[in-house]
Design a protein around this motif. Structure first.
Motif, mmCIF file in Angstrom:
data_model
loop_
_atom_site.group_PDB
_atom_site.id
_atom_site.type_symbol
_atom_site.label_atom_id
_atom_site.label_comp_id
_atom_site.label_asym_id
_atom_site.label_seq_id
_atom_site.Cartn_x
_atom_site.Cartn_y
_atom_site.Cartn_z
ATOM 1 N N GLY A 104 -4.608 -6.770 -1.283
ATOM 2 C CA GLY A 104 -5.967 -7.290 -1.245
ATOM 3 C C GLY A 104 -6.621 -6.867 0.062
ATOM 4 O O GLY A 104 -7.374 -5.900 0.137
ATOM 5 N N GLY B 175 -3.160 -6.222 4.504
ATOM 6 C CA GLY B 175 -2.297 -6.651 5.601
ATOM 7 C C GLY B 175 -0.825 -6.396 5.307
ATOM 8 O O GLY B 175 -0.104 -5.815 6.131
ATOM 9 N N SER C 209 -6.075 -13.714 -5.518
ATOM 10 C CA SER C 209 -5.872 -13.436 -4.094
ATOM 11 C C SER C 209 -6.022 -11.948 -3.783
ATOM 12 O O SER C 209 -5.957 -11.538 -2.630
ATOM 13 C CB SER C 209 -4.503 -13.921 -3.646
ATOM 14 O OG SER C 209 -4.373 -15.296 -3.919
ATOM 15 N N MET C 210 -6.182 -11.132 -4.817
ATOM 16 C CA MET C 210 -6.413 -9.702 -4.607
ATOM 17 C C MET C 210 -7.828 -9.303 -4.994
ATOM 18 O O MET C 210 -8.162 -8.122 -5.005
ATOM 19 C CB MET C 210 -5.416 -8.892 -5.441
ATOM 20 C CG MET C 210 -3.982 -9.111 -5.006
ATOM 21 S SD MET C 210 -2.789 -8.631 -6.264
ATOM 22 C CE MET C 210 -3.065 -6.860 -6.324
ATOM 23 N N HIS D 274 0.101 -11.645 -9.487
ATOM 24 C CA HIS D 274 -0.096 -10.667 -8.409
ATOM 25 C C HIS D 274 1.049 -9.666 -8.386
ATOM 26 O O HIS D 274 0.845 -8.454 -8.322
ATOM 27 C CB HIS D 274 -0.211 -11.376 -7.061
ATOM 28 C CG HIS D 274 -1.331 -12.368 -7.019
ATOM 29 N ND1 HIS D 274 -1.234 -13.591 -7.615
ATOM 30 C CD2 HIS D 274 -2.570 -12.299 -6.473
ATOM 31 C CE1 HIS D 274 -2.376 -14.250 -7.444
ATOM 32 N NE2 HIS D 274 -3.211 -13.482 -6.752
ATOM 33 N N ALA E 33 3.802 -14.248 -4.856
ATOM 34 C CA ALA E 33 3.584 -15.659 -5.173
ATOM 35 C C ALA E 33 4.572 -16.122 -6.222
ATOM 36 O O ALA E 33 5.039 -15.331 -7.050
ATOM 37 C CB ALA E 33 2.156 -15.905 -5.653
HETATM 38 C C1 LIG Z 1 -3.131 -12.652 0.025
HETATM 39 C C2 LIG Z 1 -2.350 -12.265 -1.180
HETATM 40 C C3 LIG Z 1 -2.182 -10.924 -1.584
HETATM 41 C C4 LIG Z 1 -2.833 -9.772 -0.841
HETATM 42 O O1 LIG Z 1 -2.211 -9.522 0.395
HETATM 43 P P1 LIG Z 1 -2.956 -8.655 1.515
HETATM 44 O O2 LIG Z 1 -2.078 -8.723 2.705
HETATM 45 O O3 LIG Z 1 -4.263 -9.336 1.730
HETATM 46 O O4 LIG Z 1 -3.099 -7.274 0.980
HETATM 47 C C5 LIG Z 1 -1.397 -10.637 -2.693
HETATM 48 N N1 LIG Z 1 -0.827 -11.622 -3.408
HETATM 49 C C6 LIG Z 1 -0.957 -12.926 -3.068
HETATM 50 C C7 LIG Z 1 -0.311 -13.967 -3.908
HETATM 51 C C8 LIG Z 1 -1.719 -13.307 -1.947
HETATM 52 O O5 LIG Z 1 -1.849 -14.598 -1.626
#
Ligand SMILES: *Cc1c(COP(=O)(O)O)cnc(C)c1O
Length: 496
Positions: free
Chosen positions: A267, A270, A320-321, A398, A425
Protein backbone atom coordinates in the motif's frame (compact mmCIF):
# COMPACT_ATOMS: atom_id res chain seq x y z
CA UNK A 1 30.99 6.75 13.94
CA UNK A 2 27.27 7.30 13.81
CA UNK A 3 25.21 6.42 10.76
CA UNK A 4 23.51 9.70 9.85
CA UNK A 5 20.20 10.28 8.07
CA UNK A 6 19.50 12.81 5.35
CA UNK A 7 16.29 14.22 3.97
CA UNK A 8 15.25 12.99 0.51
CA UNK A 9 14.50 16.61 -0.43
CA UNK A 10 17.37 18.58 1.07
CA UNK A 11 20.83 17.13 1.59
CA UNK A 12 21.65 19.82 4.16
CA UNK A 13 19.22 18.23 6.58
CA UNK A 14 21.42 15.71 8.39
CA UNK A 15 20.43 14.11 11.70
CA UNK A 16 21.15 11.10 13.91
CA UNK A 17 18.81 8.12 14.02
CA UNK A 18 17.20 9.20 17.28
CA UNK A 19 16.65 12.72 15.96
CA UNK A 20 15.08 11.31 12.80
CA UNK A 21 12.73 9.20 14.94
CA UNK A 22 11.78 12.23 17.04
CA UNK A 23 11.14 14.43 14.01
CA UNK A 24 9.33 11.82 11.91
CA UNK A 25 9.30 13.94 8.78
CA UNK A 26 12.05 16.38 7.78
CA UNK A 27 11.06 20.04 7.97
CA UNK A 28 11.35 20.34 4.16
CA UNK A 29 8.67 17.66 3.77
CA UNK A 30 11.21 14.98 2.79
CA UNK A 31 11.73 11.58 4.39
CA UNK A 32 14.86 10.60 6.29
CA UNK A 33 17.08 7.98 4.66
CA UNK A 34 20.33 6.43 5.91
CA UNK A 35 23.37 8.08 4.37
CA UNK A 36 24.79 4.68 3.53
CA UNK A 37 23.40 1.18 3.87
CA UNK A 38 25.36 -0.83 6.41
CA UNK A 39 26.62 -4.30 5.52
CA UNK A 40 25.75 -7.34 7.52
CA UNK A 41 28.90 -9.25 8.39
CA UNK A 42 27.49 -12.10 10.46
CA UNK A 43 27.48 -15.56 8.87
CA UNK A 44 24.37 -17.71 8.66
CA UNK A 45 25.85 -20.07 11.23
CA UNK A 46 26.15 -17.22 13.71
CA UNK A 47 22.66 -15.96 12.95
CA UNK A 48 21.09 -19.40 13.16
CA UNK A 49 21.63 -19.42 16.91
CA UNK A 50 19.57 -16.27 17.45
CA UNK A 51 15.86 -15.90 18.10
CA UNK A 52 13.70 -13.04 16.78
CA UNK A 53 14.88 -10.63 19.45
CA UNK A 54 18.51 -11.54 18.92
CA UNK A 55 18.19 -10.94 15.18
CA UNK A 56 16.30 -7.71 15.82
CA UNK A 57 19.27 -6.49 17.81
CA UNK A 58 21.80 -7.48 15.13
CA UNK A 59 19.84 -5.64 12.43
CA UNK A 60 18.75 -2.57 14.37
CA UNK A 61 22.14 -1.82 15.87
CA UNK A 62 23.48 -1.29 12.34
CA UNK A 63 20.89 1.41 11.61
CA UNK A 64 20.27 2.98 15.01
CA UNK A 65 23.90 3.58 15.92
CA UNK A 66 23.31 6.32 18.47
CA UNK A 67 21.37 3.94 20.72
CA UNK A 68 23.46 1.95 23.21
CA UNK A 69 23.26 -1.82 23.38
CA UNK A 70 21.27 -1.61 26.63
CA UNK A 71 18.84 0.91 25.18
CA UNK A 72 18.18 -1.16 22.08
CA UNK A 73 17.85 -4.42 23.97
CA UNK A 74 15.43 -2.78 26.36
CA UNK A 75 13.27 -1.52 23.46
CA UNK A 76 13.34 -4.95 21.79
CA UNK A 77 12.47 -6.84 24.98
CA UNK A 78 9.55 -4.55 25.73
CA UNK A 79 8.21 -4.81 22.17
CA UNK A 80 8.54 -8.48 21.23
CA UNK A 81 7.16 -10.12 24.36
CA UNK A 82 3.98 -12.02 25.18
CA UNK A 83 1.87 -9.41 23.39
CA UNK A 84 2.64 -11.77 20.52
CA UNK A 85 0.79 -15.06 20.72
CA UNK A 86 3.83 -17.09 19.68
CA UNK A 87 7.46 -16.88 20.85
CA UNK A 88 8.50 -17.16 17.19
CA UNK A 89 6.96 -13.66 16.74
CA UNK A 90 6.80 -14.11 12.95
CA UNK A 91 6.23 -17.79 12.09
CA UNK A 92 6.95 -19.07 8.60
CA UNK A 93 4.34 -21.55 7.29
CA UNK A 94 4.77 -23.72 4.24
CA UNK A 95 1.72 -24.00 2.01
CA UNK A 96 1.80 -25.19 -1.57
CA UNK A 97 4.66 -23.73 -3.55
CA UNK A 98 5.53 -20.95 -1.10
CA UNK A 99 6.24 -20.00 2.48
CA UNK A 100 3.92 -17.58 4.24
CA UNK A 101 5.59 -15.21 6.69
CA UNK A 102 2.84 -14.60 9.25
CA UNK A 103 3.18 -11.08 10.61
CA UNK A 104 -0.17 -11.04 12.39
CA UNK A 105 0.58 -12.55 15.75
CA UNK A 106 0.71 -9.24 17.64
CA UNK A 107 -1.85 -7.33 19.66
CA UNK A 108 -4.01 -6.10 16.77
CA UNK A 109 -3.51 -9.12 14.44
CA UNK A 110 -2.07 -7.12 11.55
CA UNK A 111 1.53 -6.54 10.50
CA UNK A 112 1.61 -2.92 11.68
CA UNK A 113 2.15 -4.36 15.15
CA UNK A 114 5.66 -5.42 14.09
CA UNK A 115 6.79 -1.78 14.02
CA UNK A 116 4.26 -0.10 16.30
CA UNK A 117 5.16 -2.38 19.20
CA UNK A 118 8.67 -0.98 19.27
CA UNK A 119 8.25 2.60 18.02
CA UNK A 120 6.98 3.97 21.39
CA UNK A 121 10.09 2.68 23.12
CA UNK A 122 12.46 3.96 20.44
CA UNK A 123 10.69 7.31 20.66
CA UNK A 124 10.85 7.71 24.46
CA UNK A 125 14.54 6.72 24.40
CA UNK A 126 15.11 9.25 21.59
CA UNK A 127 13.51 11.96 23.75
CA UNK A 128 15.81 11.13 26.67
CA UNK A 129 18.89 11.05 24.46
CA UNK A 130 18.11 14.45 22.98
CA UNK A 131 17.21 16.03 26.32
CA UNK A 132 13.60 16.52 25.43
CA UNK A 133 12.00 17.30 28.79
CA UNK A 134 8.40 17.34 27.63
CA UNK A 135 6.00 14.44 27.69
CA UNK A 136 5.33 13.19 24.16
CA UNK A 137 1.78 13.39 22.86
CA UNK A 138 1.05 11.20 19.84
CA UNK A 139 -1.71 12.72 17.79
CA UNK A 140 -3.20 10.49 15.10
CA UNK A 141 -6.08 10.48 12.66
CA UNK A 142 -7.01 6.99 11.54
CA UNK A 143 -9.22 5.27 9.03
CA UNK A 144 -9.10 2.15 11.17
CA UNK A 145 -6.05 -0.08 11.43
CA UNK A 146 -3.19 2.27 12.23
CA UNK A 147 -5.10 3.89 15.09
CA UNK A 148 -5.60 0.64 16.95
CA UNK A 149 -2.03 -0.57 16.39
CA UNK A 150 -0.67 2.80 17.61
CA UNK A 151 -3.00 2.83 20.65
CA UNK A 152 -1.95 -0.65 21.55
CA UNK A 153 1.75 0.17 21.13
CA UNK A 154 1.65 3.36 23.18
CA UNK A 155 -0.78 2.22 25.91
CA UNK A 156 0.85 2.63 29.33
CA UNK A 157 4.24 3.60 27.87
CA UNK A 158 5.69 6.05 30.40
CA UNK A 159 6.34 9.56 29.17
CA UNK A 160 3.75 9.36 26.39
CA UNK A 161 0.10 10.06 25.79
CA UNK A 162 -1.82 9.09 22.68
CA UNK A 163 -4.91 10.75 21.23
CA UNK A 164 -6.66 9.15 18.27
CA UNK A 165 -9.41 10.67 16.15
CA UNK A 166 -11.53 8.51 13.85
CA UNK A 167 -14.52 9.25 11.59
CA UNK A 168 -17.68 8.16 13.44
CA UNK A 169 -19.23 6.47 10.42
CA UNK A 170 -16.05 5.74 8.50
CA UNK A 171 -14.62 2.64 10.17
CA UNK A 172 -15.84 -0.94 10.44
CA UNK A 173 -17.74 -2.23 13.47
CA UNK A 174 -14.78 -4.33 14.58
CA UNK A 175 -12.32 -1.49 14.07
CA UNK A 176 -14.46 0.85 16.18
CA UNK A 177 -14.90 -1.79 18.88
CA UNK A 178 -11.15 -2.36 18.94
CA UNK A 179 -10.47 1.32 19.50
CA UNK A 180 -13.16 2.28 22.01
CA UNK A 181 -12.25 -0.63 24.27
CA UNK A 182 -8.56 0.36 24.39
CA UNK A 183 -7.11 0.19 27.88
CA UNK A 184 -4.36 2.43 29.27
CA UNK A 185 -4.56 5.63 31.32
CA UNK A 186 -2.61 7.52 28.68
CA UNK A 187 -4.98 6.71 25.79
CA UNK A 188 -7.84 8.80 24.40
CA UNK A 189 -10.06 7.90 21.48
CA UNK A 190 -12.49 10.38 19.96
CA UNK A 191 -15.01 9.93 17.17
CA UNK A 192 -15.54 12.98 14.97
CA UNK A 193 -18.65 13.84 13.06
CA UNK A 194 -16.88 13.98 9.72
CA UNK A 195 -14.87 11.77 7.37
CA UNK A 196 -11.26 10.60 7.49
CA UNK A 197 -10.00 13.61 5.54
CA UNK A 198 -11.63 15.94 8.10
CA UNK A 199 -9.89 14.08 10.91
CA UNK A 200 -6.57 14.16 9.08
CA UNK A 201 -6.88 17.86 8.28
CA UNK A 202 -7.78 18.67 11.89
CA UNK A 203 -4.71 16.84 13.16
CA UNK A 204 -2.43 18.51 10.62
CA UNK A 205 -3.75 21.92 11.63
CA UNK A 206 -2.89 21.22 15.25
CA UNK A 207 0.62 20.12 14.26
CA UNK A 208 1.13 23.38 12.36
CA UNK A 209 -0.38 25.65 15.02
CA UNK A 210 2.54 27.54 16.61
CA UNK A 211 0.44 29.23 19.21
CA UNK A 212 -0.82 25.84 20.36
CA UNK A 213 2.74 24.43 20.31
CA UNK A 214 3.89 27.20 22.66
CA UNK A 215 1.09 26.55 25.11
CA UNK A 216 1.76 22.81 24.94
CA UNK A 217 5.41 23.38 25.74
CA UNK A 218 4.44 25.52 28.74
CA UNK A 219 2.33 22.66 30.00
CA UNK A 220 5.16 20.18 29.45
CA UNK A 221 4.01 18.51 26.23
CA UNK A 222 5.39 17.94 22.75
CA UNK A 223 3.40 16.64 19.76
CA UNK A 224 4.76 13.74 17.74
CA UNK A 225 3.36 11.32 15.18
CA UNK A 226 3.38 7.57 14.68
CA UNK A 227 3.13 7.96 10.92
CA UNK A 228 4.40 5.16 8.69
CA UNK A 229 7.11 7.31 7.14
CA UNK A 230 9.02 7.49 10.43
CA UNK A 231 12.28 5.49 10.18
CA UNK A 232 11.33 4.12 13.59
CA UNK A 233 8.58 2.24 11.78
CA UNK A 234 10.66 1.25 8.77
CA UNK A 235 13.81 -0.21 10.34
CA UNK A 236 12.10 -2.71 12.67
CA UNK A 237 10.52 -4.18 9.53
CA UNK A 238 13.88 -5.14 8.01
CA UNK A 239 14.23 -7.68 10.80
CA UNK A 240 11.52 -10.06 9.66
CA UNK A 241 13.11 -10.50 6.24
CA UNK A 242 16.38 -11.47 7.86
CA UNK A 243 14.45 -13.70 10.23
CA UNK A 244 12.61 -15.53 7.47
CA UNK A 245 15.84 -16.14 5.56
CA UNK A 246 17.48 -17.52 8.70
CA UNK A 247 14.43 -19.75 9.35
CA UNK A 248 14.59 -21.26 5.86
CA UNK A 249 18.32 -21.83 6.30
CA UNK A 250 17.87 -23.41 9.74
CA UNK A 251 15.23 -25.78 8.40
CA UNK A 252 17.66 -26.71 5.60
CA UNK A 253 15.18 -25.54 3.00
CA UNK A 254 17.84 -23.32 1.47
CA UNK A 255 21.62 -23.34 1.66
CA UNK A 256 23.71 -20.35 2.69
CA UNK A 257 23.78 -17.75 -0.06
CA UNK A 258 20.89 -19.27 -2.01
CA UNK A 259 18.45 -16.65 -3.23
CA UNK A 260 14.83 -16.28 -2.17
CA UNK A 261 12.11 -14.11 -3.70
CA UNK A 262 9.73 -12.10 -1.56
CA UNK A 263 6.15 -11.19 -2.42
CA UNK A 264 4.65 -8.24 -0.53
CA UNK A 265 1.05 -6.98 -0.51
CA UNK A 266 1.71 -3.28 -0.83
CA UNK A 267 0.00 0.00 0.00
CA UNK A 268 2.23 2.74 1.32
CA UNK A 269 5.40 0.90 0.15
CA UNK A 270 6.85 0.62 3.67
CA UNK A 271 6.92 -3.14 4.00
CA UNK A 272 8.51 -3.84 0.61
CA UNK A 273 11.01 -1.04 1.12
CA UNK A 274 12.16 -2.86 4.26
CA UNK A 275 12.72 -5.94 2.05
CA UNK A 276 14.79 -3.78 -0.30
CA UNK A 277 16.94 -2.63 2.62
CA UNK A 278 17.32 -6.25 3.76
CA UNK A 279 18.62 -7.07 0.31
CA UNK A 280 21.00 -4.11 0.38
CA UNK A 281 22.24 -5.33 3.77
CA UNK A 282 23.38 -8.50 2.01
CA UNK A 283 20.52 -10.92 2.59
CA UNK A 284 20.29 -12.99 -0.62
CA UNK A 285 16.95 -11.77 -1.92
CA UNK A 286 16.33 -12.13 -5.66
CA UNK A 287 13.09 -10.55 -6.82
CA UNK A 288 11.05 -8.08 -4.80
CA UNK A 289 7.54 -8.75 -6.02
CA UNK A 290 5.26 -5.82 -5.31
CA UNK A 291 1.59 -6.87 -5.23
CA UNK A 292 -1.20 -4.30 -5.60
CA UNK A 293 -4.97 -4.58 -5.58
CA UNK A 294 -7.15 -2.77 -8.15
CA UNK A 295 -5.57 0.52 -7.04
CA UNK A 296 -2.60 -0.51 -9.17
CA UNK A 297 -0.58 2.72 -9.29
CA UNK A 298 2.59 0.86 -8.36
CA UNK A 299 2.09 -1.86 -10.98
CA UNK A 300 1.76 0.83 -13.65
CA UNK A 301 4.81 2.60 -12.28
CA UNK A 302 6.99 -0.51 -12.53
CA UNK A 303 5.67 -1.15 -16.06
CA UNK A 304 6.18 2.33 -17.43
CA UNK A 305 8.38 4.40 -15.11
CA UNK A 306 5.53 6.85 -14.76
CA UNK A 307 3.78 7.39 -11.45
CA UNK A 308 0.26 8.65 -11.98
CA UNK A 309 -2.24 9.10 -9.19
CA UNK A 310 -4.85 10.66 -11.45
CA UNK A 311 -7.42 7.90 -11.40
CA UNK A 312 -10.46 6.77 -9.46
CA UNK A 313 -9.95 5.55 -5.92
CA UNK A 314 -11.36 2.03 -5.75
CA UNK A 315 -12.76 0.58 -2.52
CA UNK A 316 -11.67 -3.05 -2.32
CA UNK A 317 -11.85 -5.92 0.14
CA UNK A 318 -8.17 -5.31 0.95
CA UNK A 319 -8.78 -1.79 2.34
CA UNK A 320 -5.36 -1.33 3.93
CA UNK A 321 -3.92 -1.34 0.40
CA UNK A 322 -6.42 1.16 -1.01
CA UNK A 323 -4.00 3.97 -1.57
CA UNK A 324 -2.98 6.14 -4.50
CA UNK A 325 0.03 7.94 -3.07
CA UNK A 326 2.55 5.44 -1.70
CA UNK A 327 4.59 7.76 0.51
CA UNK A 328 7.55 5.47 1.09
CA UNK A 329 8.25 5.13 -2.64
CA UNK A 330 9.98 8.52 -2.29
CA UNK A 331 12.84 6.77 -0.50
CA UNK A 332 13.35 4.33 -3.36
CA UNK A 333 13.18 7.18 -5.88
CA UNK A 334 15.94 8.96 -3.94
CA UNK A 335 18.15 5.86 -3.93
CA UNK A 336 17.76 5.16 -7.66
CA UNK A 337 18.38 8.86 -8.36
CA UNK A 338 21.85 8.31 -6.82
CA UNK A 339 20.83 10.15 -3.63
CA UNK A 340 20.06 13.31 -5.59
CA UNK A 341 17.75 15.30 -3.30
CA UNK A 342 17.16 18.05 -5.83
CA UNK A 343 15.92 15.60 -8.43
CA UNK A 344 13.76 13.79 -5.87
CA UNK A 345 12.31 17.10 -4.77
CA UNK A 346 11.32 17.90 -8.35
CA UNK A 347 9.52 14.57 -8.78
CA UNK A 348 7.63 15.07 -5.52
CA UNK A 349 6.68 18.63 -6.46
CA UNK A 350 5.33 17.35 -9.76
CA UNK A 351 3.38 14.69 -7.90
CA UNK A 352 1.89 17.28 -5.56
CA UNK A 353 0.92 19.68 -8.33
CA UNK A 354 0.02 17.41 -11.29
CA UNK A 355 -0.40 14.06 -9.58
CA UNK A 356 2.26 12.50 -11.80
CA UNK A 357 5.98 12.24 -12.61
CA UNK A 358 8.17 10.11 -14.84
CA UNK A 359 11.59 8.80 -13.88
CA UNK A 360 14.56 8.68 -16.27
CA UNK A 361 15.73 5.62 -18.23
CA UNK A 362 18.82 5.25 -16.05
CA UNK A 363 16.68 5.29 -12.92
CA UNK A 364 14.34 2.74 -14.44
CA UNK A 365 17.28 0.45 -15.12
CA UNK A 366 17.94 0.31 -11.38
CA UNK A 367 14.52 -1.17 -10.70
CA UNK A 368 15.29 -4.52 -12.29
CA UNK A 369 14.95 -6.40 -8.98
CA UNK A 370 11.37 -5.21 -8.62
CA UNK A 371 8.46 -6.97 -10.27
CA UNK A 372 5.07 -5.28 -10.16
CA UNK A 373 1.86 -7.29 -10.18
CA UNK A 374 -1.78 -6.77 -9.32
CA UNK A 375 -4.88 -8.79 -8.59
CA UNK A 376 -8.52 -7.96 -9.29
CA UNK A 377 -11.16 -8.50 -6.63
CA UNK A 378 -12.26 -11.74 -8.32
CA UNK A 379 -8.66 -13.00 -8.53
CA UNK A 380 -8.13 -12.18 -4.86
CA UNK A 381 -11.18 -14.16 -3.81
CA UNK A 382 -10.10 -17.00 -6.08
CA UNK A 383 -6.66 -17.08 -4.40
CA UNK A 384 -8.29 -17.48 -0.96
CA UNK A 385 -10.49 -20.27 -2.26
CA UNK A 386 -7.66 -22.10 -4.04
CA UNK A 387 -5.22 -21.92 -1.14
CA UNK A 388 -7.87 -23.41 1.11
CA UNK A 389 -8.96 -26.12 -1.34
CA UNK A 390 -5.40 -27.19 -2.15
CA UNK A 391 -3.62 -26.76 1.17
CA UNK A 392 -6.28 -26.23 3.83
CA UNK A 393 -4.66 -22.91 4.65
CA UNK A 394 -6.81 -19.80 5.11
CA UNK A 395 -5.33 -16.41 4.18
CA UNK A 396 -6.75 -12.92 4.52
CA UNK A 397 -7.70 -10.65 1.62
CA UNK A 398 -4.43 -8.65 1.64
CA UNK A 399 -2.24 -11.74 1.69
CA UNK A 400 -4.43 -13.18 -1.05
CA UNK A 401 -3.53 -10.29 -3.36
CA UNK A 402 0.11 -11.34 -2.96
CA UNK A 403 -0.70 -15.04 -3.39
CA UNK A 404 -2.56 -14.31 -6.61
CA UNK A 405 0.26 -12.14 -7.98
CA UNK A 406 2.81 -14.81 -7.09
CA UNK A 407 0.87 -17.53 -8.83
CA UNK A 408 0.74 -15.42 -12.01
CA UNK A 409 4.45 -14.64 -11.72
CA UNK A 410 5.37 -18.33 -11.35
CA UNK A 411 3.30 -19.30 -14.37
CA UNK A 412 4.77 -16.57 -16.55
CA UNK A 413 8.41 -16.93 -15.59
CA UNK A 414 8.82 -20.55 -14.46
CA UNK A 415 11.05 -19.02 -11.76
CA UNK A 416 11.45 -21.76 -9.13
CA UNK A 417 13.39 -19.69 -6.58
CA UNK A 418 11.94 -20.34 -3.10
CA UNK A 419 9.42 -17.62 -2.35
CA UNK A 420 8.25 -15.96 0.85
CA UNK A 421 4.78 -14.46 0.66
CA UNK A 422 4.28 -11.84 3.34
CA UNK A 423 1.07 -12.44 5.26
CA UNK A 424 0.00 -9.07 6.61
CA UNK A 425 -3.24 -9.73 8.45
CA UNK A 426 -5.04 -12.52 10.23
CA UNK A 427 -8.05 -13.87 8.30
CA UNK A 428 -10.03 -13.21 11.51
CA UNK A 429 -9.62 -9.51 10.93
CA UNK A 430 -11.52 -9.76 7.65
CA UNK A 431 -13.65 -12.79 8.47
CA UNK A 432 -16.67 -11.60 6.49
CA UNK A 433 -14.76 -11.24 3.19
CA UNK A 434 -12.75 -14.40 3.78
CA UNK A 435 -15.82 -16.55 4.47
CA UNK A 436 -17.42 -15.08 1.36
CA UNK A 437 -14.39 -15.99 -0.75
CA UNK A 438 -14.50 -19.53 0.65
CA UNK A 439 -18.01 -19.72 -0.89
CA UNK A 440 -19.58 -20.49 2.46
CA UNK A 441 -23.32 -20.13 2.44
CA UNK A 442 -25.32 -18.26 5.07
CA UNK A 443 -22.58 -16.26 6.75
CA UNK A 444 -23.77 -14.91 10.13
CA UNK A 445 -23.89 -11.12 10.51
CA UNK A 446 -22.52 -11.02 14.05
CA UNK A 447 -18.75 -10.67 14.02
CA UNK A 448 -18.11 -13.14 16.80
CA UNK A 449 -20.29 -15.76 15.12
CA UNK A 450 -18.22 -15.21 11.98
CA UNK A 451 -15.05 -15.81 13.98
CA UNK A 452 -16.46 -19.04 15.35
CA UNK A 453 -17.33 -20.21 11.86
CA UNK A 454 -13.87 -19.31 10.59
CA UNK A 455 -12.38 -21.26 13.46
CA UNK A 456 -14.28 -24.34 12.38
CA UNK A 457 -13.32 -23.95 8.75
CA UNK A 458 -9.65 -23.16 9.26
CA UNK A 459 -8.97 -25.28 12.33
CA UNK A 460 -7.05 -22.43 14.00
CA UNK A 461 -7.57 -20.72 17.34
CA UNK A 462 -9.60 -17.53 17.54
CA UNK A 463 -6.97 -14.87 18.33
CA UNK A 464 -7.03 -13.25 21.76
CA UNK A 465 -7.65 -9.87 20.12
CA UNK A 466 -10.97 -11.13 18.72
CA UNK A 467 -11.90 -13.12 21.81
CA UNK A 468 -11.38 -10.11 24.07
CA UNK A 469 -13.63 -7.85 22.02
CA UNK A 470 -16.66 -9.86 23.05
CA UNK A 471 -16.54 -8.80 26.66
CA UNK A 472 -14.30 -5.75 26.63
CA UNK A 473 -16.03 -2.74 28.20
CA UNK A 474 -16.30 0.47 26.20
CA UNK A 475 -13.85 2.93 27.75
CA UNK A 476 -14.07 5.78 25.25
CA UNK A 477 -17.30 7.38 24.15
CA UNK A 478 -16.38 10.90 23.24
CA UNK A 479 -17.79 12.32 20.01
CA UNK A 480 -17.03 15.81 18.73
CA UNK A 481 -17.58 18.09 15.77
CA UNK A 482 -14.70 18.81 13.40
CA UNK A 483 -14.22 22.34 14.74
CA UNK A 484 -14.01 21.05 18.32
CA UNK A 485 -10.96 18.81 17.81
CA UNK A 486 -8.47 21.28 19.24
CA UNK A 487 -10.54 22.11 22.30
CA UNK A 488 -10.94 18.40 23.00
CA UNK A 489 -7.16 17.98 22.92
CA UNK A 490 -6.73 20.99 25.23
CA UNK A 491 -9.27 19.51 27.58
CA UNK A 492 -7.63 16.07 27.65
CA UNK A 493 -4.20 17.57 28.31
CA UNK A 494 -5.66 20.21 30.64
CA UNK A 495 -3.75 23.00 28.99
CA UNK A 496 -4.86 26.60 29.21
C1 LIG B 1 -0.79 -1.43 5.98
C2 LIG B 1 -1.10 -2.75 5.39
C3 LIG B 1 -0.59 -3.18 4.15
C4 LIG B 1 0.29 -2.29 3.29
O1 LIG B 1 1.58 -2.15 3.83
P1 LIG B 1 2.54 -0.96 3.35
O2 LIG B 1 3.73 -1.04 4.21
O3 LIG B 1 1.75 0.29 3.58
O4 LIG B 1 2.85 -1.19 1.91
C5 LIG B 1 -0.88 -4.45 3.68
N1 LIG B 1 -1.69 -5.27 4.38
C6 LIG B 1 -2.21 -4.92 5.58
C7 LIG B 1 -3.10 -5.86 6.30
C8 LIG B 1 -1.95 -3.65 6.13
O5 LIG B 1 -2.48 -3.30 7.31
Amino acid sequence: MNLMYRSTRDSNQRVTASQAILQGLSSDGGLFVPESIPVFTKTMKELAGLDYRGLAYEVMKLFLTDYTQDELMDCINKAYDDKFDTPEIAPLKEAGQAYYLELFHGATIAFKDMALSILPHLLTKAAQKNNVQEEIVILTATSGDTGKAALSGFADVKGTKIIVFYPKDGVSVVQEKQMVTQKGDNTSVIAIRGNFDDAQTGVKEMFNNRELAARLKNSGYLFSSANSINIGRLIPQIVYYVYSYVCLYKKKLISEGEKINVVVPTGNFGNILAAYYAKELGIPIGKLICASNENKVLFDFFQTGRYDRNRDFILTESPSMDILVSSNLERLIYHIADQDSEKTNQFMKALASNGTYEITESMKAKLSDFVGGWASEAETREAIYKEYQQNGYVIDTHTAVAASVYSGYSKNTQDSTPAVIVSTASPYKFADSVLGALKIESIPTDDYEQAKLLQKVSDTKIPKAVEELRTAPVLHNRVCAIHEMQSVVEDILKII
